[in-house]
Design an enzyme around this catalytic site. Structure first.
Site, PDB file in Angstrom:
ATOM      1  N   GLU A 198       3.583  56.227 -57.221  1.00  0.00           N
ATOM      2  CA  GLU A 198       3.863  54.930 -58.001  1.00  0.00           C
ATOM      3  C   GLU A 198       2.396  54.652 -58.565  1.00  0.00           C
ATOM      4  O   GLU A 198       2.230  53.804 -59.068  1.00  0.00           O
ATOM      5  CB  GLU A 198       3.300  53.501 -56.242  1.00  0.00           C
ATOM      6  CG  GLU A 198       3.256  52.237 -56.527  1.00  0.00           C
ATOM      7  CD  GLU A 198       1.349  52.354 -56.512  1.00  0.00           C
ATOM      8  OE1 GLU A 198       1.722  50.614 -57.064  1.00  0.00           O
ATOM      9  OE2 GLU A 198       0.671  53.260 -56.164  1.00  0.00           O
ATOM     10  N   GLU A 199       1.567  56.051 -57.851  1.00  0.00           N
ATOM     11  CA  GLU A 199       0.258  55.687 -58.807  1.00  0.00           C
ATOM     12  C   GLU A 199       0.374  56.325 -60.256  1.00  0.00           C
ATOM     13  O   GLU A 199      -0.952  55.789 -60.839  1.00  0.00           O
ATOM     14  CB  GLU A 199      -0.749  56.795 -58.284  1.00  0.00           C
ATOM     15  CG  GLU A 199      -0.675  56.737 -56.579  1.00  0.00           C
ATOM     16  CD  GLU A 199      -1.998  55.049 -56.491  1.00  0.00           C
ATOM     17  OE1 GLU A 199      -1.846  54.425 -57.496  1.00  0.00           O
ATOM     18  OE2 GLU A 199      -2.493  55.041 -54.893  1.00  0.00           O
ATOM     19  N   ASP A 205       1.480  47.808 -49.277  1.00  0.00           N
ATOM     20  CA  ASP A 205       1.110  48.944 -50.262  1.00  0.00           C
ATOM     21  C   ASP A 205      -0.467  47.353 -49.661  1.00  0.00           C
ATOM     22  O   ASP A 205      -1.034  47.135 -48.793  1.00  0.00           O
ATOM     23  CB  ASP A 205       0.783  48.021 -51.819  1.00  0.00           C
ATOM     24  CG  ASP A 205       0.228  49.349 -52.306  1.00  0.00           C
ATOM     25  OD1 ASP A 205      -0.669  49.886 -51.896  1.00  0.00           O
ATOM     26  OD2 ASP A 205       1.006  49.871 -53.165  1.00  0.00           O
ATOM     27  N   HIS A 243       4.440  53.242 -50.908  1.00  0.00           N
ATOM     28  CA  HIS A 243       4.084  54.604 -51.600  1.00  0.00           C
ATOM     29  C   HIS A 243       3.681  55.253 -51.116  1.00  0.00           C
ATOM     30  O   HIS A 243       2.962  55.369 -50.255  1.00  0.00           O
ATOM     31  CB  HIS A 243       4.160  54.000 -52.882  1.00  0.00           C
ATOM     32  CG  HIS A 243       2.150  53.983 -53.139  1.00  0.00           C
ATOM     33  ND1 HIS A 243       1.454  54.563 -53.201  1.00  0.00           N
ATOM     34  CD2 HIS A 243       1.977  52.966 -53.263  1.00  0.00           C
ATOM     35  CE1 HIS A 243       0.590  54.463 -52.919  1.00  0.00           C
ATOM     36  NE2 HIS A 243       0.709  53.024 -53.518  1.00  0.00           N
ATOM     37  N   ASP A 281      -4.664  53.807 -49.088  1.00  0.00           N
ATOM     38  CA  ASP A 281      -3.994  53.699 -50.101  1.00  0.00           C
ATOM     39  C   ASP A 281      -3.528  54.775 -50.388  1.00  0.00           C
ATOM     40  O   ASP A 281      -3.536  55.713 -51.401  1.00  0.00           O
ATOM     41  CB  ASP A 281      -4.941  53.026 -51.905  1.00  0.00           C
ATOM     42  CG  ASP A 281      -4.116  52.550 -52.131  1.00  0.00           C
ATOM     43  OD1 ASP A 281      -2.766  52.428 -52.316  1.00  0.00           O
ATOM     44  OD2 ASP A 281      -4.699  53.257 -54.268  1.00  0.00           O
ATOM     45  N   HIS A 294      -8.934  54.058 -54.637  1.00  0.00           N
ATOM     46  CA  HIS A 294      -9.237  55.246 -55.624  1.00  0.00           C
ATOM     47  C   HIS A 294     -10.403  55.756 -54.865  1.00  0.00           C
ATOM     48  O   HIS A 294     -10.693  56.596 -56.179  1.00  0.00           O
ATOM     49  CB  HIS A 294      -8.700  54.318 -57.087  1.00  0.00           C
ATOM     50  CG  HIS A 294      -7.121  54.171 -57.226  1.00  0.00           C
ATOM     51  ND1 HIS A 294      -6.934  54.050 -58.766  1.00  0.00           N
ATOM     52  CD2 HIS A 294      -6.877  53.920 -55.919  1.00  0.00           C
ATOM     53  CE1 HIS A 294      -5.225  53.754 -58.436  1.00  0.00           C
ATOM     54  NE2 HIS A 294      -5.276  54.280 -56.845  1.00  0.00           N
TER      55      HIS A 294
END
Length: 336
Positions: free
Chosen positions: A197-198, A220, A65, A167, A307
């Site tokens: 994706e998130e 990922d 992603h 990420d 994140h």
């Protein structure tokens, strides 16, 4: 751009804007980097970027992603402060005090009133653009504009990098470098840089449905089990190689794919480890469940502090993932 200067390429990829639902800038960059190494490249209705490298074997969909977590402006008040909503999983502790950059270039700082400190709630946060009033703020941004963490990638120690959006720009890099390594693919390869994706793996599902792959691979990051106070929600560790996914909350990987990846790592003397994750998910979930089912696995890059604006990866793990993904592309897969 030297596609195999990993640290420099990561710096370029992580600096590109690509918040979920607003991936245009990162998609354009990836397309320019991938185009010399594929037979055709196109964007589907969802915004997924598909780079097709033709080969004689079964179809293998490799997904990473390209979107990132971020925020979206929802309201600008008369003093010029901005209310916002999260796009993806972001805790208050990951937001407060962070610098953001809107797609148009405007800088912002995430703040809370002093009387709400030291433990503000999500609704206490706002963005400060440095604007004197609403009119000035509206010259900088509009409601609906998205913002990402300000670029911040730095080297740490001999082998590691730290910054925003490893990420999953690290996963995108793995696909790019693997694509460039494979001169004569043994399988029909679809490298898919997915969107959204998130916010719920929304891009991979229609991509898998349309491409009808026989095999799938999600590339990922994964949360490691190598920091103080770890709750043992994962099994990977930085510096120990490519993490071959067995499970996460979105997927139980096909045993055939797990074993094949382990065999390829052993044959190629590629450092590897197992990735069992009891939290989070990847594009592997929707790929595995597409149509009548897809033989799906995953190759993961251990990444600390996901994140946040300070994610941390080991360049040796990234290289191991590139080698393993390239080996899979070059191994003739059996017809399903």
């Amino acid at each position: 751009m030297n596609l195999f200067d990993t640290a420099a390429l990561l710096g370029q990829l992580t600096a590109a804007h690509g918040v979920s639902g607003d991936e245009g800038e990162i998609r354009s960059l990836l397309a320019s980097l991938a185009e010399p190494y594929c037979d055709e490249i196109y964007t589907d209705v969802m915004g997924n970027l598909i780079a097709h490298k033709k080969g004689p074997g079964p179809r293998l969909m490799l997904a990473a992603h390209m979107d990132s977590v971020g925020v979206i402006a929802t309201h600008i008040d008369k003093e010029g402060y901005v209310q916002f909503a999260n796009l993806g999983g972001l805790a208050v502790s990951d937001l407060l005090g962070q610098r953001f950059r809107f797609r148009g270039g405007a800088a912002a700082l995430c703040c809370a009133n002093e009387d709400k400190l030291p433990s503000p709630k999500r609704g206490d946060l706002y963005l400060d653009l440095g604007a004197a009033d609403e009119a000035e703020a509206r010259r900088l941004i509009q409601a609906g504009d998205t913002a990402a963490f300000a670029p911040s990638l730095v080297r740490m120690g001999e082998h590691r990098v730290c910054g925003n959006y490893l990420d999953n720009r690290a996963g995108c890099l793995v696909l790019l470098q693997a694509m460039a390594r494979v001169a004569q693919p043994a399988n029909d390869l679809c490298f898919v840089f997915t969107v959204q994706e998130e916010v719920g793996t929304r891009g991979a599902q229609p991509a898998a449905f349309a491409l009808e792959p026989d095999y799938g691979l999600a590339v990922d990051v994964t949360c490691p089990d190598d920091v103080p106070g770890s709750q043992h929600e994962g099994t990977a560790a930085l510096g120990k190689g490519a993490a071959i996914k067995v499970m996460d909350r979105s997927v139980l990987c096909h045993p055939q794919m797990v074993q094949l990846l382990r065999d390829l790592a052993r044959e190629g003397e590629i450092p590897c480890q197992s990735d069992l994750l009891t939290c989070g998910g990847t594009d592997g979930g929707p790929i595995r469940a597409s149509r009548g089912g897809v033989v799906t696995g995953g190759v993961s890059i251990p990444c600390r502090y996901t994140h946040t604006s300070g994610e941390l990866c080991d360049l040796r793990d990234i290289d191991a993932c590139v080698r393993l993904v390239a080996a899979l592309c070059e191994r003739r897969l059996e017809a399903v």
